[in-house]
Design a protein around this motif. Structure first.
Motif, short mmCIF file in Angstrom:
data_model
loop_
_atom_site.label_atom_id
_atom_site.label_comp_id
_atom_site.label_asym_id
_atom_site.label_seq_id
_atom_site.Cartn_x
_atom_site.Cartn_y
_atom_site.Cartn_z
N GLU A 36 -20.21 0.78 24.53
CA GLU A 36 -20.94 1.89 25.13
C GLU A 36 -20.80 1.90 26.65
O GLU A 36 -20.94 2.95 27.29
CB GLU A 36 -22.40 1.83 24.72
N ALA A 89 -15.88 7.70 23.43
CA ALA A 89 -16.19 7.74 22.00
C ALA A 89 -15.21 6.84 21.27
O ALA A 89 -14.00 6.96 21.46
CB ALA A 89 -16.08 9.16 21.47
N GLU A 117 -12.73 5.73 18.52
CA GLU A 117 -11.94 6.53 17.61
C GLU A 117 -11.56 5.78 16.34
O GLU A 117 -11.32 6.40 15.30
CB GLU A 117 -10.67 7.02 18.31
#
Length: 251
Positions: free
Chosen positions: A42, A47, A49
């Motif tokens: 984070e 994001a 994948e």
């Protein structure tokens, strides 16, 4: 065949001291039940994948015949509830036998399993098991890894995995940006920097955190965290990967 399951640099002491003094604002608490790797990822702001899992282990000091390996593969398939489009892929020649299993978990992730037995010219005999999994991001990485472990450990014994998260940074990640991402990731797990650094279009850092497992030994010391990046000029993206105890595959 899946013989190449394992594909597997250095930074100054001054950077290690700099890292230890800065970016303490990125330190994050790892919630109970959540995998530390997810909390660390984070810090990249990207994001995830794909999740990659890889394990390889010698499971016997003896040579196993084809029927034995087929039985082991079928048991793994049953325990994982793998759905397969093809039967087991098997091969046998003097001194070498293998059985490969390729299937999908109910959640959609792909799992590849291989059993191999080797009889060397020196007379030594070995039987190995390898497992690789590729999955989209899952709600609970810890539970996903436990599921794989529960399926193989009754057959292979303790089976350590490498696990990693992959993502992409649009365009080229500079050395400064890559270093900042690494600092955020490492600080979230209070990881000590062991070695590594940026090297133009690619870079790698190795670290150690008490919030992760025992790790592996390297020349620089014990390692249980790896952060790496590589710029893909053809697609104009930078691949970023974070793994424990090491990255399963190179970028």
């Amino acid at each position: 065949m899946f013989r190449g399951f394992l594909r597997q640099v250095f930074f100054s002491l001054s950077f290690l001291l700099l890292f230890s003094m800065n970016h303490i604002d990125f330190i994050a608490h790892v919630p109970v039940g959540e995998h530390p790797l997810v909390v660390a990822w984070e810090g990249t702001g990207l994001a995830p994948e794909e999740i990659e899992v890889e394990g390889w282990k010698k499971i016997d000091d003896r040579f196993s015949n084809l029927a034995t390996l087929q039985k082991k593969a079928e048991e793994v398939k049953r325990r994982l509830r793998l759905k397969t489009d093809h039967p087991l892929y098997c091969g046998e020649e003097p001194g070498f036998v293998f059985v490969n299993l390729d299937g999908f978990l109910p959640g959609g992730s792909r799992v590849l399993v291989t059993f191999q037995a080797v009889r060397k010219g020196t007379g030594e005999e070995e039987t190995h098991c390898g497992l690789t999994a590729f999955a989209p991001p899952v709600p609970d990485l810890r539970d996903y890894l436990r599921r794989l472990e529960r399926a193989v450990t009754p057959i292979t014994g303790d089976f350590p995995f490498k696990a990693a998260l992959r993502g992409q940074w649009p365009g080229r990640l500079t050395e400064e940006q890559a270093t900042e991402l690494m600092e955020k990731v490492f600080a979230r797990l209070r990881a000590d920097l062991i070695s590594g650094g940026p090297a133009g279009v690619a870079g790698q850092w190795l670290g150690c955190s008490h919030q992760l497992g025992e790790g592996v030994r390297t020349e620089a010391g014990r390692v249980n965290l790896e952060f790496a990046y590589r710029y893909d000029v053809r697609n104009d993206v930078t691949h970023v990967i974070l793994g424990t105890p090491r990255v399963p595959y190179g970028l």
